[in-house]
Design a protein around this motif. Structure first.
Motif, PDB file in Angstrom:
ATOM      1  N   ASN A   1       0.818  -1.214   0.000  1.00 28.82           N
ATOM      2  CA  ASN A   1       0.000   0.000   0.000  1.00 28.82           C
ATOM      3  C   ASN A   1       0.853   1.267   0.000  1.00 28.82           C
ATOM      4  O   ASN A   1       0.531   2.250  -0.669  1.00 28.82           O
ATOM      5  CB  ASN A   1      -0.942  -0.002   1.202  1.00 28.82           C
ATOM      6  CG  ASN A   1      -2.059  -1.016   1.044  1.00 28.82           C
ATOM      7  OD1 ASN A   1      -2.291  -1.521  -0.054  1.00 28.82           O
ATOM      8  ND2 ASN A   1      -2.748  -1.331   2.130  1.00 28.82           N
ATOM      9  N   ILE A   2       1.945   1.253   0.742  1.00 32.94           N
ATOM     10  CA  ILE A   2       2.834   2.416   0.778  1.00 32.94           C
ATOM     11  C   ILE A   2       3.473   2.647  -0.592  1.00 32.94           C
ATOM     12  O   ILE A   2       3.687   3.795  -1.013  1.00 32.94           O
ATOM     13  CB  ILE A   2       3.921   2.226   1.857  1.00 32.94           C
ATOM     14  CG1 ILE A   2       3.304   2.337   3.250  1.00 32.94           C
ATOM     15  CG2 ILE A   2       5.044   3.243   1.689  1.00 32.94           C
ATOM     16  CD1 ILE A   2       2.709   3.692   3.572  1.00 32.94           C
ATOM     17  N   MET A   3       3.755   1.575  -1.304  1.00 37.47           N
ATOM     18  CA  MET A   3       4.387   1.692  -2.621  1.00 37.47           C
ATOM     19  C   MET A   3       3.496   2.422  -3.631  1.00 37.47           C
ATOM     20  O   MET A   3       3.974   2.885  -4.662  1.00 37.47           O
ATOM     21  CB  MET A   3       4.738   0.304  -3.160  1.00 37.47           C
ATOM     22  CG  MET A   3       5.868  -0.396  -2.416  1.00 37.47           C
ATOM     23  SD  MET A   3       7.465   0.406  -2.674  1.00 37.47           S
ATOM     24  CE  MET A   3       8.568  -0.802  -1.920  1.00 37.47           C
ATOM     25  N   THR A   4       2.209   2.545  -3.343  1.00 36.55           N
ATOM     26  CA  THR A   4       1.301   3.230  -4.277  1.00 36.55           C
ATOM     27  C   THR A   4       1.329   4.745  -4.109  1.00 36.55           C
ATOM     28  O   THR A   4       0.774   5.464  -4.940  1.00 36.55           O
ATOM     29  CB  THR A   4      -0.155   2.762  -4.072  1.00 36.55           C
ATOM     30  OG1 THR A   4      -0.641   3.240  -2.806  1.00 36.55           O
ATOM     31  CG2 THR A   4      -0.264   1.245  -4.123  1.00 36.55           C
ATOM     32  N   GLN A   5       1.952   5.226  -3.037  1.00 36.27           N
ATOM     33  CA  GLN A   5       1.900   6.649  -2.711  1.00 36.27           C
ATOM     34  C   GLN A   5       3.095   7.398  -3.295  1.00 36.27           C
ATOM     35  O   GLN A   5       4.244   7.138  -2.943  1.00 36.27           O
ATOM     36  CB  GLN A   5       1.836   6.832  -1.198  1.00 36.27           C
ATOM     37  CG  GLN A   5       0.598   6.237  -0.564  1.00 36.27           C
ATOM     38  CD  GLN A   5      -0.680   6.856  -1.125  1.00 36.27           C
ATOM     39  OE1 GLN A   5      -0.880   8.067  -1.066  1.00 36.27           O
ATOM     40  NE2 GLN A   5      -1.556   6.013  -1.674  1.00 36.27           N
ATOM     41  N   LYS A   6       2.818   8.346  -4.177  1.00 37.98           N
ATOM     42  CA  LYS A   6       3.874   9.054  -4.894  1.00 37.98           C
ATOM     43  C   LYS A   6       4.722   9.934  -3.979  1.00 37.98           C
ATOM     44  O   LYS A   6       5.874  10.243  -4.304  1.00 37.98           O
ATOM     45  CB  LYS A   6       3.258   9.898  -6.011  1.00 37.98           C
ATOM     46  CG  LYS A   6       2.573   9.070  -7.091  1.00 37.98           C
ATOM     47  CD  LYS A   6       1.960   9.953  -8.164  1.00 37.98           C
ATOM     48  CE  LYS A   6       1.276   9.119  -9.236  1.00 37.98           C
ATOM     49  NZ  LYS A   6       0.652   9.963 -10.292  1.00 37.98           N
ATOM     50  N   LEU A   7       4.167  10.377  -2.849  1.00 38.35           N
ATOM     51  CA  LEU A   7       4.917  11.248  -1.949  1.00 38.35           C
ATOM     52  C   LEU A   7       5.895  10.481  -1.063  1.00 38.35           C
ATOM     53  O   LEU A   7       6.690  11.089  -0.347  1.00 38.35           O
ATOM     54  CB  LEU A   7       3.950  12.063  -1.077  1.00 38.35           C
ATOM     55  CG  LEU A   7       3.100  13.100  -1.822  1.00 38.35           C
ATOM     56  CD1 LEU A   7       2.165  13.816  -0.856  1.00 38.35           C
ATOM     57  CD2 LEU A   7       3.994  14.118  -2.526  1.00 38.35           C
ATOM     58  N   ILE A   8       5.839   9.156  -1.089  1.00 37.55           N
ATOM     59  CA  ILE A   8       6.789   8.332  -0.339  1.00 37.55           C
ATOM     60  C   ILE A   8       7.902   7.926  -1.299  1.00 37.55           C
ATOM     61  O   ILE A   8       7.663   7.189  -2.256  1.00 37.55           O
ATOM     62  CB  ILE A   8       6.119   7.066   0.234  1.00 37.55           C
ATOM     63  CG1 ILE A   8       4.906   7.426   1.092  1.00 37.55           C
ATOM     64  CG2 ILE A   8       7.134   6.250   1.027  1.00 37.55           C
ATOM     65  CD1 ILE A   8       5.228   8.165   2.352  1.00 37.55           C
ATOM     66  N   PRO A   9       9.128   8.400  -1.100  1.00 39.17           N
ATOM     67  CA  PRO A   9      10.201   8.087  -2.057  1.00 39.17           C
ATOM     68  C   PRO A   9      10.569   6.602  -2.073  1.00 39.17           C
ATOM     69  O   PRO A   9      10.790   6.002  -1.019  1.00 39.17           O
ATOM     70  CB  PRO A   9      11.369   8.947  -1.571  1.00 39.17           C
ATOM     71  CG  PRO A   9      11.093   9.210  -0.131  1.00 39.17           C
ATOM     72  CD  PRO A   9       9.604   9.266  -0.001  1.00 39.17           C
ATOM     73  N   ARG A  10      10.618   6.026  -3.275  1.00 34.44           N
ATOM     74  CA  ARG A  10      11.065   4.643  -3.419  1.00 34.44           C
ATOM     75  C   ARG A  10      12.576   4.546  -3.195  1.00 34.44           C
ATOM     76  O   ARG A  10      13.076   3.522  -2.745  1.00 34.44           O
ATOM     77  CB  ARG A  10      10.741   4.124  -4.823  1.00 34.44           C
ATOM     78  CG  ARG A  10       9.255   4.074  -5.167  1.00 34.44           C
ATOM     79  CD  ARG A  10       8.577   2.893  -4.517  1.00 34.44           C
ATOM     80  NE  ARG A  10       7.234   2.713  -5.034  1.00 34.44           N
ATOM     81  CZ  ARG A  10       6.927   1.925  -6.053  1.00 34.44           C
ATOM     82  NH1 ARG A  10       7.880   1.251  -6.667  1.00 34.44           N
ATOM     83  NH2 ARG A  10       5.678   1.804  -6.462  1.00 34.44           N
ATOM     84  N   ARG A  11      13.281   5.624  -3.555  1.00 38.73           N
ATOM     85  CA  ARG A  11      14.734   5.651  -3.401  1.00 38.73           C
ATOM     86  C   ARG A  11      15.141   6.991  -2.787  1.00 38.73           C
ATOM     87  O   ARG A  11      14.686   8.044  -3.237  1.00 38.73           O
ATOM     88  CB  ARG A  11      15.425   5.462  -4.751  1.00 38.73           C
ATOM     89  CG  ARG A  11      16.947   5.483  -4.683  1.00 38.73           C
ATOM     90  CD  ARG A  11      17.562   5.403  -6.065  1.00 38.73           C
ATOM     91  NE  ARG A  11      17.325   4.110  -6.676  1.00 38.73           N
ATOM     92  CZ  ARG A  11      18.119   3.050  -6.508  1.00 38.73           C
ATOM     93  NH1 ARG A  11      19.188   3.144  -5.723  1.00 38.73           N
ATOM     94  NH2 ARG A  11      17.839   1.910  -7.100  1.00 38.73           N
ATOM     95  N   LEU A  12      15.974   6.942  -1.764  1.00 37.95           N
ATOM     96  CA  LEU A  12      16.474   8.169  -1.156  1.00 37.95           C
ATOM     97  C   LEU A  12      17.531   8.786  -2.058  1.00 37.95           C
ATOM     98  O   LEU A  12      18.246   8.078  -2.774  1.00 37.95           O
ATOM     99  CB  LEU A  12      17.065   7.870   0.226  1.00 37.95           C
ATOM    100  CG  LEU A  12      16.106   7.256   1.257  1.00 37.95           C
ATOM    101  CD1 LEU A  12      16.842   6.995   2.566  1.00 37.95           C
ATOM    102  CD2 LEU A  12      14.899   8.150   1.488  1.00 37.95           C
ATOM    103  N   LYS A  13      17.630  10.100  -2.029  1.00 30.66           N
ATOM    104  CA  LYS A  13      18.611  10.784  -2.870  1.00 30.66           C
ATOM    105  C   LYS A  13      19.660  11.457  -1.988  1.00 30.66           C
ATOM    106  O   LYS A  13      19.464  11.642  -0.785  1.00 30.66           O
ATOM    107  CB  LYS A  13      17.922  11.810  -3.755  1.00 30.66           C
ATOM    108  CG  LYS A  13      17.147  12.882  -2.998  1.00 30.66           C
ATOM    109  CD  LYS A  13      16.392  13.786  -3.951  1.00 30.66           C
ATOM    110  CE  LYS A  13      15.621  14.866  -3.192  1.00 30.66           C
ATOM    111  NZ  LYS A  13      14.855  15.744  -4.102  1.00 30.66           N
ATOM    112  N   GLY A  14      20.764  11.828  -2.593  1.00 28.52           N
ATOM    113  CA  GLY A  14      21.807  12.496  -1.830  1.00 28.52           C
ATOM    114  C   GLY A  14      22.873  11.526  -1.361  1.00 28.52           C
ATOM    115  O   GLY A  14      23.000  10.406  -1.865  1.00 28.52           O
TER     116      GLY A  14
END
Length: 251
Positions: A148-161
């Protein structure tokens, strides 16, 4: 009130609190307000403090949340996910500040964050990639809400930086805004369905849905403010710098 009457009251309060814990954490449909729950909790703790011989190892004052639902499976947190304490008293706040000052000195300062009425979640990132997500549950293990969390665009699949630990649990609160609830309810009423009552219950219920496609139709927002278990890497020891680090990572 005699001791045996206190014992009866303790049993009553425990049963009442356990009931509301289950409704709130496991079913996502609380029957009383947070303030009313806090009154029950404080009354129980006051009696247990007065009669420690009547305290049981499984008292709700010693536990966090409730047992997670097993419909989707559970995930064990790398580090226990505890809840925050609360207060409605200026005197208790001053006492807390005095204890903090004695421990770490006067130069610490404070960070004030909004109290968000959502659902506590823990995200596990491995090599910067989101691998799983869980609710707080009972603090030791939570419900697996990864799909369910994977469907949410505001939750990053990959961290940046940079400077991202190889393994880290990110803790925060996921919620549905009032405007999003209004949008959802307009759609439900147009379809002849009963509107949802409030954002918190809607968010909790959404996370429990077994069909990720339905979850994807609802926009959830999250605020991340802490981390749990981690392996490797260095993180700031000040909250302000930690929040800035999370922001750079895209959280």
């Amino acid at each position: 009130m005699k001791k045996n009457e206190h014992e009866k009251e303790i049993r009553r309060l425990r049963a009442e609190i356990e009931k509301h814990n289950h409704l709130y954490y496991s079913e996502g449909r609380p029957e009383i307000s947070d303030a009313d729950y806090d009154v029950l909790f404080r009354n129980l703790k006051r009696l247990e403090d007065k009669y420690p011989e009547l305290m049981l190892d499984d008292s709700p004052t010693l536990k966090v949340g409730s047992s997670p639902s097993t419909e989707r499976g559970t995930l064990k947190h790398l580090k226990p996910m505890l809840s925050l304490d609360n207060t409605y008293s200026d005197a208790e706040i001053r006492s807390w500040i005095e204890r903090i000052t004695k421990t770490i000195g006067n130069s610490s300062g404070f960070i004030v964050e909004d109290k968000i009425d959502g659902v506590g979640i823990s995200l596990l990132y491995e090599e910067g990639v989101l691998s799983r997500a869980a609710t707080r549950g009972n603090g030791i293990e939570g419900e697996d809400i990864t799909a369910n969390i994977m469907t949410q665009k505001l939750i990053p699949r990959r961290l940046k930086g940079s400077s991202i630990p190889p393994i880290i649990e990110i803790r925060g609160e996921i919620f549905i805004t009032h405007s999003e609830l209004e949008r959802i309810n307009i759609k439900r009423e147009a379809s002849g369905e009963k509107p949802f009552s409030n954002p918190r219950n809607t968010c909790a219920g959404t996370l429990k849905l077994l069909d990720p496609n339905l979850v994807a139709e609802r926009k959830m927002t999250a605020f991340f403010y802490a981390y749990g278990g981690r392996e490797g890497g260095e993180l700031p020891d000040r909250q302000k710098q930690l929040l800035e680090t999370f922001s750079r990572w895209g959280l």
